[in-house]
Design an enzyme around this catalytic site. Sequence first.
Site, PDB file in Angstrom:
ATOM      1  N   ASP A 140       0.938  -1.141   0.059  1.00  0.00           N
ATOM      2  CA  ASP A 140      -0.036   0.076  -0.011  1.00  0.00           C
ATOM      3  C   ASP A 140       0.812   1.380   0.217  1.00  0.00           C
ATOM      4  OD1 ASP A 140      -2.316   1.352   0.126  1.00  0.00           O
ATOM      5  OD2 ASP A 140      -2.500   1.270   2.237  1.00  0.00           O
ATOM      6  N   ASP A 186      -3.194   2.373  -5.832  1.00  0.00           N
ATOM      7  CA  ASP A 186      -2.144   2.390  -5.123  1.00  0.00           C
ATOM      8  C   ASP A 186      -1.872   1.188  -4.152  1.00  0.00           C
ATOM      9  OD1 ASP A 186      -4.356   3.197  -3.545  1.00  0.00           O
ATOM     10  OD2 ASP A 186      -3.267   4.544  -2.194  1.00  0.00           O
ATOM     11  N   GLU A 187      -2.558   0.148  -4.571  1.00  0.00           N
ATOM     12  CA  GLU A 187      -2.305  -1.143  -3.466  1.00  0.00           C
ATOM     13  C   GLU A 187      -2.597  -2.380  -4.278  1.00  0.00           C
ATOM     14  OE1 GLU A 187      -5.893  -1.935  -0.728  1.00  0.00           O
ATOM     15  OE2 GLU A 187      -6.040   0.168  -1.053  1.00  0.00           O
TER      16      GLU A 187
END
Length: 358
Positions: free
Chosen positions: A9, A107-108
Amino acid sequence: MAPWVFHVDMDQFLVAVERLRRPELIGRPVVVGGRGDPTERAVVSTASYEAREFGVHSGMALKLAVRKCPEAVFLPVDFPAYEAASAQVMAVLREFPGAVLELLGWDEAFVGVDTDDPESTARDLQATVLAASGLHCSIGIGDTLVRAKIATGFGKPHGTFRLTAANWHEVMGERSVEALWGIGRRTAERLGRIGISTVDQLGEAPEEALITAFGPATGPHLGRLGRGESRRAVDDTPWTARAHGHESTYQTDLTDPEEITAALRTLAAAVVADLHAEGRACARVHLKVRFRPFFTVTRVRKLPQPTFDADVIADTALALLQRLEDDRPIRLLGIRGEMVPPEDGYDPPRTHGRRGGP
DNA sequence: TCTGGGGTCCTAGGACCC
DNA sequence: TCTGGGGTCCTAGGACCC
């Protein structure tokens, strides 16, 4: 070598990308959201850790954020920049030796790696991402996807944390059910009404009671969440979109019928552009409307024939809107086009790796 | 205090058919 | 005349996540 799940993350992702090209923003409170104008109707997409100290967090109205932290630098959301950074990070993760990658968002991602030293592997992943992109990430290590995902929060920022069956009870047992991924305020309230408020209570609750209260799929699913149980293997099957939507918040509320019709046509045109890019026609039209005072209504209609025609989609949305018979001022209008399934590889809906829902 | 824009999935209940 | 149980399709509505 044992299989481990890593949840990667990115830390304050949007702010971190902005700081790569504007290093003078390092150390200052930064808020990314909307068009970067805190007098407009928009919300915070990402707040830097410095801004969070003032109580600013994502989802908060920019108008409120600027009141809490007037000295913050407000920046507009720059989608192409974040997309490029995201693609760079994901490419690096995909190339990591032995890694299986399952994207979860911009974003993860989940990364599956067989290793005997997961902490060392996590640090390797962090170093690799940092070297390639200049961006920091936190990593949750778990024996299931759910545990890895929840672990990340304990590793932030820049750190790692391991959560498995061995320490689940100790780490999570006394916490509120809202600490679980997939349980929000509403579900926590409903659980509270049947006497369940902690993770341990949920994990130990009789399945029949959960089925009675939440139904045959959601009930057992909640019980498994309470025990940290979920899929153990990362799945790199490419994701297939089911729908594409566009919505827009108007700086002044819409009341004029002609204005509303024009807005629907604009949104329908944007949806059709996505449909063409995907090569799949629209089978069902969803209309989403937000009224003042704040509440949201959605309506769905199946089309007699799948279509790429923006006028058909806009007219269907208009018909749904008129059937609402609600003439309150409109703050937000959205249209979503649910697409026909692709010829193959679509049909089994993924009940794992779900991005939303219980 | 004011609440984006992109998504996904589940449940209940009515209509209809056999 | 009164009535079952199973299945499918559809819409309304709710919830959650990044």
